[in-house]
Design a protein around this motif. Structure first.
Motif, PDB file in Angstrom:
ATOM      1  N   CYS A  50     -10.267   0.245  -5.118  1.00 33.14           N
ATOM      2  CA  CYS A  50      -9.284   1.111  -4.148  1.00 33.14           C
ATOM      3  C   CYS A  50      -9.531   1.225  -2.831  1.00 33.14           C
ATOM      4  O   CYS A  50      -8.105   0.955  -1.988  1.00 33.14           O
ATOM      5  CB  CYS A  50      -9.041   2.916  -4.532  1.00 33.14           C
ATOM      6  N   GLU A  51     -10.400   1.651  -2.455  1.00 31.60           N
ATOM      7  CA  GLU A  51     -10.673   1.312  -1.022  1.00 31.60           C
ATOM      8  C   GLU A  51     -11.116   0.022  -0.434  1.00 31.60           C
ATOM      9  O   GLU A  51     -10.493  -0.053   0.575  1.00 31.60           O
ATOM     10  CB  GLU A  51     -12.393   1.857  -0.521  1.00 31.60           C
ATOM     11  N   CYS A  52     -10.537  -0.651  -1.324  1.00 30.46           N
ATOM     12  CA  CYS A  52     -10.728  -2.839  -1.200  1.00 30.46           C
ATOM     13  C   CYS A  52      -9.792  -2.949  -1.010  1.00 30.46           C
ATOM     14  O   CYS A  52      -8.959  -3.363   0.101  1.00 30.46           O
ATOM     15  CB  CYS A  52     -11.114  -3.311  -2.069  1.00 30.46           C
ATOM     16  N   PHE A  53      -8.709  -2.878  -1.761  1.00 31.52           N
ATOM     17  CA  PHE A  53      -6.831  -2.768  -1.070  1.00 31.52           C
ATOM     18  C   PHE A  53      -6.340  -2.025   0.040  1.00 31.52           C
ATOM     19  O   PHE A  53      -5.698  -2.087   0.079  1.00 31.52           O
ATOM     20  CB  PHE A  53      -6.240  -1.854  -2.515  1.00 31.52           C
ATOM     21  N   LYS A  54      -6.684  -0.835   0.137  1.00 28.57           N
ATOM     22  CA  LYS A  54      -6.416   0.258   1.246  1.00 28.57           C
ATOM     23  C   LYS A  54      -7.343  -0.749   2.366  1.00 28.57           C
ATOM     24  O   LYS A  54      -5.494  -0.735   3.146  1.00 28.57           O
ATOM     25  CB  LYS A  54      -8.114   1.090   1.224  1.00 28.57           C
ATOM     26  N   ARG A  55      -8.156  -1.408   2.517  1.00 26.87           N
ATOM     27  CA  ARG A  55      -7.774  -1.846   3.581  1.00 26.87           C
ATOM     28  C   ARG A  55      -7.392  -4.053   3.688  1.00 26.87           C
ATOM     29  O   ARG A  55      -7.066  -4.259   4.680  1.00 26.87           O
ATOM     30  CB  ARG A  55      -9.716  -2.743   3.483  1.00 26.87           C
ATOM     31  N   ALA A  56      -7.147  -3.768   2.414  1.00 25.59           N
ATOM     32  CA  ALA A  56      -6.770  -5.354   2.358  1.00 25.59           C
ATOM     33  C   ALA A  56      -5.721  -5.216   2.377  1.00 25.59           C
ATOM     34  O   ALA A  56      -4.703  -6.536   3.643  1.00 25.59           O
ATOM     35  CB  ALA A  56      -7.711  -6.092   1.219  1.00 25.59           C
TER      36      ALA A  56
ATOM     37  N   ALA B 222       3.905  -2.213  -4.564  1.00 24.66           N
ATOM     38  CA  ALA B 222       2.244  -2.245  -5.308  1.00 24.66           C
ATOM     39  C   ALA B 222       2.267  -1.131  -6.305  1.00 24.66           C
ATOM     40  O   ALA B 222       2.030  -0.868  -6.677  1.00 24.66           O
ATOM     41  CB  ALA B 222       1.737  -1.773  -3.901  1.00 24.66           C
ATOM     42  N   ARG B 223       3.169  -0.249  -6.103  1.00 23.04           N
ATOM     43  CA  ARG B 223       3.244   0.739  -7.103  1.00 23.04           C
ATOM     44  C   ARG B 223       4.569   0.680  -7.848  1.00 23.04           C
ATOM     45  O   ARG B 223       4.146   1.686  -9.097  1.00 23.04           O
ATOM     46  CB  ARG B 223       4.317   1.620  -6.094  1.00 23.04           C
ATOM     47  N   GLN B 224       5.418  -0.022  -8.299  1.00 22.01           N
ATOM     48  CA  GLN B 224       5.803  -0.510  -9.821  1.00 22.01           C
ATOM     49  C   GLN B 224       4.666  -1.658  -9.963  1.00 22.01           C
ATOM     50  O   GLN B 224       5.345  -1.645 -11.599  1.00 22.01           O
ATOM     51  CB  GLN B 224       6.904  -1.800  -9.196  1.00 22.01           C
ATOM     52  N   LEU B 225       3.787  -1.828  -9.426  1.00 19.82           N
ATOM     53  CA  LEU B 225       2.916  -3.302 -10.501  1.00 19.82           C
ATOM     54  C   LEU B 225       3.017  -2.792 -12.092  1.00 19.82           C
ATOM     55  O   LEU B 225       2.961  -3.059 -13.098  1.00 19.82           O
ATOM     56  CB  LEU B 225       2.066  -3.428  -9.649  1.00 19.82           C
ATOM     57  N   PRO B 226       1.719  -1.064 -12.230  1.00 22.96           N
ATOM     58  CA  PRO B 226       1.586  -0.760 -12.998  1.00 22.96           C
ATOM     59  C   PRO B 226       3.096  -1.234 -14.558  1.00 22.96           C
ATOM     60  O   PRO B 226       2.863  -1.078 -15.416  1.00 22.96           O
ATOM     61  CB  PRO B 226       1.354   0.475 -13.088  1.00 22.96           C
TER      62      PRO B 226
ATOM     63  N   VAL C 280      -2.388   2.981 -15.329  1.00 18.74           N
ATOM     64  CA  VAL C 280      -3.940   2.879 -14.801  1.00 18.74           C
ATOM     65  C   VAL C 280      -4.775   4.213 -14.316  1.00 18.74           C
ATOM     66  O   VAL C 280      -6.126   4.515 -13.534  1.00 18.74           O
ATOM     67  CB  VAL C 280      -3.561   2.137 -13.403  1.00 18.74           C
ATOM     68  N   GLY C 281      -4.126   5.374 -14.493  1.00 17.97           N
ATOM     69  CA  GLY C 281      -4.633   6.269 -14.315  1.00 17.97           C
ATOM     70  C   GLY C 281      -4.607   7.288 -13.722  1.00 17.97           C
ATOM     71  O   GLY C 281      -4.937   8.559 -13.215  1.00 17.97           O
ATOM     72  N   VAL C 282      -3.823   6.565 -12.430  1.00 26.05           N
ATOM     73  CA  VAL C 282      -3.917   7.196 -10.696  1.00 26.05           C
ATOM     74  C   VAL C 282      -2.884   6.810 -10.341  1.00 26.05           C
ATOM     75  O   VAL C 282      -2.504   5.449 -10.607  1.00 26.05           O
ATOM     76  CB  VAL C 282      -5.240   6.518 -10.430  1.00 26.05           C
ATOM     77  N   PRO C 283      -1.878   7.135  -9.555  1.00 25.25           N
ATOM     78  CA  PRO C 283      -0.925   6.607  -8.149  1.00 25.25           C
ATOM     79  C   PRO C 283      -2.084   5.368  -7.595  1.00 25.25           C
ATOM     80  O   PRO C 283      -2.538   5.702  -7.395  1.00 25.25           O
ATOM     81  CB  PRO C 283      -0.352   7.642  -7.847  1.00 25.25           C
ATOM     82  N   ILE C 284      -0.688   4.389  -7.455  1.00 27.47           N
ATOM     83  CA  ILE C 284      -1.753   3.618  -6.310  1.00 27.47           C
ATOM     84  C   ILE C 284      -0.149   3.603  -4.851  1.00 27.47           C
ATOM     85  O   ILE C 284       0.589   3.983  -5.247  1.00 27.47           O
ATOM     86  CB  ILE C 284       0.129   1.886  -6.933  1.00 27.47           C
ATOM     87  N   ASP C 285      -1.614   4.053  -4.407  1.00 24.28           N
ATOM     88  CA  ASP C 285      -0.864   4.952  -2.365  1.00 24.28           C
ATOM     89  C   ASP C 285      -2.283   5.115  -1.985  1.00 24.28           C
ATOM     90  O   ASP C 285      -3.819   4.945  -2.723  1.00 24.28           O
ATOM     91  CB  ASP C 285      -0.265   6.838  -2.956  1.00 24.28           C
TER      92      ASP C 285
END
Length: 116
Positions: free
Chosen positions: A71-77, A88-92, A99-104
């Motif tokens: 998550c930290e990696c993706f937040k930076r990238a 990105a939110r639509q992927l799952p 994935v168990g958590v919101p993509i945000d």
């Protein structure tokens, strides 16, 4: 007693080193999502290789620490790469993966989002 403590110590050391060896790196996570690049940038649709990469990443990132690190990696990238967060939110959902958590970007700020 001393011998059994030594064996227990070796067992704990083996388990800890095995978990570290199995940890997924930021680069590995980004590589898994490479087939999704055009979709995430808004230039294409969802593809089978993209969903396969998302599935592989989801199966590999099994611990809460793995998920936090990714998550930290993706937040930076994501901002540096021009990723559209709505996509990105639509992927799952589009890949039919939980994935168990919101993509945000704010996900890590919430307590309890990462459960094992």
């Amino acid at each position: 007693m001393g011998c059994s403590m030594w064996v227990l110590g070796l067992l704990v050391l083996a388990l800890v080193s095995n978990q570290s060896a199995n940890a997924i790196s930021c680069q590995e996570g980004l590589t898994n999502l490479l087939p999704c690049q055009s979709f995430l940038l808004g230039a294409g649709g969802i593809t089978a290789p993209c969903c396969q990469g998302v599935q592989a990443l989801n199966l590999r990132a099994t611990s809460s620490l793995d998920r936090k690190n990714l998550c930290e990696c993706f937040k930076r990238a994501a901002p540096a790469m021009g990723v559209q967060m709505e996509r990105a939110r639509q992927l799952p959902l589009l890949c039919k993966i939980s994935v168990g958590v919101p993509i945000d970007p704010s996900t890590l700020k919430k307590v309890g989002d990462f459960e094992e």
